[in-house]
Write a protein that holds these residues in place. Structure first.
Motif, PDB file in Angstrom:
ATOM      1  N   LEU A 189       0.591  -1.125   0.240  1.00 41.79           N
ATOM      2  CA  LEU A 189       0.085  -0.274  -0.146  1.00 41.79           C
ATOM      3  C   LEU A 189       0.838   1.169   0.224  1.00 41.79           C
ATOM      4  O   LEU A 189       1.947   1.162  -0.004  1.00 41.79           O
ATOM      5  CB  LEU A 189      -0.465   0.068   1.081  1.00 41.79           C
ATOM      6  N   SER A 190      -0.071   1.892  -0.019  1.00 43.91           N
ATOM      7  CA  SER A 190       0.591   3.427  -0.122  1.00 43.91           C
ATOM      8  C   SER A 190       0.646   4.894   0.470  1.00 43.91           C
ATOM      9  O   SER A 190      -1.003   4.470   0.736  1.00 43.91           O
ATOM     10  CB  SER A 190       1.069   4.020  -1.156  1.00 43.91           C
ATOM     11  N   VAL A 191       1.416   5.659   0.538  1.00 48.69           N
ATOM     12  CA  VAL A 191       0.662   6.592   2.263  1.00 48.69           C
ATOM     13  C   VAL A 191       1.286   8.063   0.767  1.00 48.69           C
ATOM     14  O   VAL A 191       1.987   8.307   0.731  1.00 48.69           O
ATOM     15  CB  VAL A 191       0.655   6.411   3.576  1.00 48.69           C
ATOM     16  N   ILE A 192       0.424   8.520   1.235  1.00 49.41           N
ATOM     17  CA  ILE A 192       0.320  10.342   0.478  1.00 49.41           C
ATOM     18  C   ILE A 192       0.647  11.523   1.601  1.00 49.41           C
ATOM     19  O   ILE A 192      -0.794  11.584   2.154  1.00 49.41           O
ATOM     20  CB  ILE A 192      -1.326   9.910  -0.848  1.00 49.41           C
ATOM     21  N   PHE A 193       1.374  11.781   1.212  1.00 52.22           N
ATOM     22  CA  PHE A 193       1.364  12.815   1.964  1.00 52.22           C
ATOM     23  C   PHE A 193       1.075  14.675   1.595  1.00 52.22           C
ATOM     24  O   PHE A 193       1.092  14.851   0.487  1.00 52.22           O
ATOM     25  CB  PHE A 193       2.566  12.984   3.089  1.00 52.22           C
ATOM     26  N   ARG A 194      -0.344  15.223   1.952  1.00 57.48           N
ATOM     27  CA  ARG A 194      -0.100  16.899   1.269  1.00 57.48           C
ATOM     28  C   ARG A 194      -0.109  18.095   2.110  1.00 57.48           C
ATOM     29  O   ARG A 194      -0.163  17.368   3.926  1.00 57.48           O
ATOM     30  CB  ARG A 194      -1.876  16.810   0.748  1.00 57.48           C
ATOM     31  N   VAL A 195       0.650  18.936   2.081  1.00 55.73           N
ATOM     32  CA  VAL A 195       0.909  19.973   2.560  1.00 55.73           C
ATOM     33  C   VAL A 195       0.059  20.785   1.780  1.00 55.73           C
ATOM     34  O   VAL A 195       0.195  21.545   1.722  1.00 55.73           O
ATOM     35  CB  VAL A 195       1.979  20.605   2.960  1.00 55.73           C
ATOM     36  N   ASN A 196      -0.979  21.644   2.752  1.00 51.30           N
ATOM     37  CA  ASN A 196      -1.889  22.186   2.615  1.00 51.30           C
ATOM     38  C   ASN A 196      -2.482  22.410   1.286  1.00 51.30           C
ATOM     39  O   ASN A 196      -2.883  23.032   0.317  1.00 51.30           O
ATOM     40  CB  ASN A 196      -1.403  24.238   2.431  1.00 51.30           C
ATOM     41  N   ARG A 197      -2.986  21.164   1.128  1.00 46.34           N
ATOM     42  CA  ARG A 197      -4.233  20.503   0.009  1.00 46.34           C
ATOM     43  C   ARG A 197      -2.914  19.667  -0.887  1.00 46.34           C
ATOM     44  O   ARG A 197      -3.390  20.033  -2.424  1.00 46.34           O
ATOM     45  CB  ARG A 197      -5.150  21.243   0.417  1.00 46.34           C
ATOM     46  N   HIS A 198      -1.734  20.455  -0.738  1.00 46.39           N
ATOM     47  CA  HIS A 198      -0.883  19.972  -2.362  1.00 46.39           C
ATOM     48  C   HIS A 198      -0.242  18.503  -2.092  1.00 46.39           C
ATOM     49  O   HIS A 198       0.768  18.524  -0.852  1.00 46.39           O
ATOM     50  CB  HIS A 198       0.068  21.128  -2.073  1.00 46.39           C
ATOM     51  N   PHE A 199      -0.220  18.112  -2.662  1.00 49.34           N
ATOM     52  CA  PHE A 199       0.815  16.855  -2.961  1.00 49.34           C
ATOM     53  C   PHE A 199       2.029  17.117  -2.641  1.00 49.34           C
ATOM     54  O   PHE A 199       2.811  18.234  -3.398  1.00 49.34           O
ATOM     55  CB  PHE A 199       0.293  15.538  -4.215  1.00 49.34           C
ATOM     56  N   GLN A 200       2.629  16.318  -1.442  1.00 47.02           N
ATOM     57  CA  GLN A 200       4.394  16.467  -1.452  1.00 47.02           C
ATOM     58  C   GLN A 200       5.052  14.957  -1.868  1.00 47.02           C
ATOM     59  O   GLN A 200       6.035  15.051  -2.422  1.00 47.02           O
ATOM     60  CB  GLN A 200       3.972  16.982  -0.211  1.00 47.02           C
ATOM     61  N   LYS A 201       4.626  13.966  -1.082  1.00 47.24           N
ATOM     62  CA  LYS A 201       5.422  13.068  -0.713  1.00 47.24           C
ATOM     63  C   LYS A 201       4.426  11.411  -1.302  1.00 47.24           C
ATOM     64  O   LYS A 201       3.138  11.886  -0.665  1.00 47.24           O
ATOM     65  CB  LYS A 201       6.224  12.332   0.102  1.00 47.24           C
ATOM     66  N   ARG A 202       4.912  10.240  -1.918  1.00 49.29           N
ATOM     67  CA  ARG A 202       4.412   9.132  -1.577  1.00 49.29           C
ATOM     68  C   ARG A 202       5.371   8.437  -1.426  1.00 49.29           C
ATOM     69  O   ARG A 202       6.587   8.066  -1.512  1.00 49.29           O
ATOM     70  CB  ARG A 202       3.938   9.188  -2.870  1.00 49.29           C
ATOM     71  N   VAL A 203       4.970   7.298  -0.016  1.00 40.34           N
ATOM     72  CA  VAL A 203       5.406   6.109   0.533  1.00 40.34           C
ATOM     73  C   VAL A 203       4.830   5.373   0.343  1.00 40.34           C
ATOM     74  O   VAL A 203       4.153   4.851   0.799  1.00 40.34           O
ATOM     75  CB  VAL A 203       5.979   7.337   1.956  1.00 40.34           C
ATOM     76  N   TRP A 204       5.452   3.883   0.116  1.00 34.61           N
ATOM     77  CA  TRP A 204       5.299   3.406   0.026  1.00 34.61           C
ATOM     78  C   TRP A 204       5.602   1.983   1.083  1.00 34.61           C
ATOM     79  O   TRP A 204       6.444   2.204   1.890  1.00 34.61           O
ATOM     80  CB  TRP A 204       6.039   1.890  -1.121  1.00 34.61           C
ATOM     81  N   ALA A 205       4.668   1.687   1.120  1.00 32.40           N
ATOM     82  CA  ALA A 205       4.946   0.198   2.668  1.00 32.40           C
ATOM     83  C   ALA A 205       4.046  -1.321   2.377  1.00 32.40           C
ATOM     84  O   ALA A 205       3.341  -1.095   1.696  1.00 32.40           O
ATOM     85  CB  ALA A 205       3.926   0.383   3.990  1.00 32.40           C
ATOM     86  N   THR A 206       4.433  -2.127   3.802  1.00 33.11           N
ATOM     87  CA  THR A 206       3.694  -3.273   3.728  1.00 33.11           C
ATOM     88  C   THR A 206       3.674  -3.765   4.864  1.00 33.11           C
ATOM     89  O   THR A 206       3.814  -3.814   5.659  1.00 33.11           O
ATOM     90  CB  THR A 206       4.777  -4.592   2.832  1.00 33.11           C
ATOM     91  N   VAL A 207       2.439  -4.523   4.703  1.00 33.02           N
ATOM     92  CA  VAL A 207       1.890  -5.306   5.911  1.00 33.02           C
ATOM     93  C   VAL A 207       1.656  -6.230   5.887  1.00 33.02           C
ATOM     94  O   VAL A 207       0.915  -7.381   5.234  1.00 33.02           O
ATOM     95  CB  VAL A 207       0.359  -4.557   6.038  1.00 33.02           C
ATOM     96  N   SER A 208       1.450  -7.392   6.615  1.00 34.82           N
ATOM     97  CA  SER A 208       2.058  -8.662   6.319  1.00 34.82           C
ATOM     98  C   SER A 208       0.284  -9.102   8.442  1.00 34.82           C
ATOM     99  O   SER A 208       0.370  -8.627   8.664  1.00 34.82           O
ATOM    100  CB  SER A 208       2.928  -9.921   6.847  1.00 34.82           C
ATOM    101  N   ILE A 209      -0.277  -9.694   7.427  1.00 38.60           N
ATOM    102  CA  ILE A 209      -1.680 -10.383   7.423  1.00 38.60           C
ATOM    103  C   ILE A 209      -1.462 -11.485   8.226  1.00 38.60           C
ATOM    104  O   ILE A 209      -1.677 -11.828   7.102  1.00 38.60           O
ATOM    105  CB  ILE A 209      -3.350  -9.176   6.951  1.00 38.60           C
TER     106      ILE A 209
END
Length: 338
Positions: A189-209
């Motif tokens: 999955l990915s986590v999208i970060f925005r600052v003042n509603r503007h796209f800044q960074k996308r970080v990838w992650a994995t989860v084991s369930i």
């Protein structure tokens, strides 16, 4: 002779004093004029080090401005000096560049008292989101979205590859899952970060369930076409993420069915490993039933192929010799669908 010299000395002294008194107003006038000229000057003093938060460097953020004209002061503060460095980085600006930017903004440098250090260092403020914080964001999201009973689910691991450096401002984030996620096993999955509603960074992650559930397992080896009884099977908790999607989780689903092929002991049963035994076989004579609008017709028929409960098979009417399709009700009866 001595008296004449003294008289001349007194007169010269008076003349010099009068000359000084006469020049005094001029000195005062020049002093006032100089003061007034200095007071009318706009002073801009650049800081040696300054911090900015946005993506553009404005003069008002890196300098102290003294100006009697409020409109001019506002204009000066708003002048864009250049692009800000990335968050957490610095940029150096010299006097020549400052003068160039002022000229480009139509500022008369002859009316400006400009003080610039040898180098002006501009630092971009930032906020750092740690990997641990991102892991918590992901974990909270999974716990909210997972469709399973929480008591049966365990998140074994969350992996994030890096920290995130963001500019200062109002930070929001959004977790994005792949389409048709079943929340089993390892999920990217990915986590999208925005600052003042503007796209800044996308970080990838994995989860084991891990999803624990009871599945049906064979107690002992079973022969091909062997009918399955309670003595042949048992339930055992296992991680569904490590099993195929068509595993059987209830004993009732297999009791009364038979194996399609030989199965070893301690094998997780799947739907493709078992089948309902045929109720009728080729050559069997069955009762054919046809019903329509309250009318019921029966006749004897001969089965042309084997069939299980609910299956449609070919049957030949023994009276008319006509071949038709009928649905198996039990080992003695089939129903003709109109």
């Amino acid at each position: 002779m001595t008296m004449m010299y003294s008289r001349f000395k007194v007169q010269s002294s008076k003349l010099f004093s009068g000359f000084i008194v006469g020049l005094l107003p001029l000195f005062i006038l020049l002093g006032i004029s100089g003061y007034l000229f200095a007071a009318g000057m706009t002073a801009i003093r650049l800081l040696e080090k300054a911090e900015v938060e946005k993506d553009k460097i404005r003069l008002g953020e890196i300098a102290r401005i003294k100006c009697e004209d409020p409109e001019l002061a506002k204009e000066l503060r708003a002048i864009v000096i250049g692009k800000a460095p990335l968050p957490g980085r610095t940029r150096q600006i010299d006097e020549q560049y400052i003068r160039l930017r002022l000229k480009q903004n139509a500022i008369d440098l002859s009316q400006i008292s400009l003080h610039v250090p040898r180098k002006v260092e501009v630092f971009r403020g930032f906020v750092e989101i740690s990997k641990e914080k991102i892991k918590k964001i992901v974990l909270d999201f999974i716990h909210q979205k997972i469709p399973w009973n929480r008591s049966r689910v365990r998140v074994k691991d969350v992996r994030v590859n890096r920290n995130v450096i963001l500019p200062k401002g109002k930070i929001t984030y959004e977790v994005i899952l792949p389409k048709n996620t079943d929340f089993l096993g390892t999920i990217p999955l990915s986590v999208i970060f925005r600052v003042n509603r503007h796209f800044q960074k996308r970080v990838w992650a994995t989860v084991s369930i891990e999803m624990l559930a009871e599945v049906v397992i064979t107690r002992r080896p079973l022969r091909r076409y062997q009918l399955i009884t309670e003595d042949d099977i048992r339930l055992q908790k296992m991680d569904l993420a490590e099993l195929p999607s068509n595993i059987i989780t209830s004993c009732e689903e297999v009791l009364g069915k038979r194996t399609k092929s030989a199965i070893n002991a301690n094998v997780v049963l799947r739907s493709d490993l078992v089948e309902l035994p045929p109720l009728v076989r080729r050559g069997d004579v069955v009762l054919m039933i046809a019903e329509s609008d309250g009318l019921k017709i029966t006749a004897l028929g001969e089965v042309r192929e084997r069939g299980r409960r609910g299956e449609r098979i070919r049957v030949v009417n023994l009276d008319s010799k006509r071949e038709i399709y009928a649905r198996v009700l039990d080992s003695k009866t089939v129903k003709v669908d109109f």
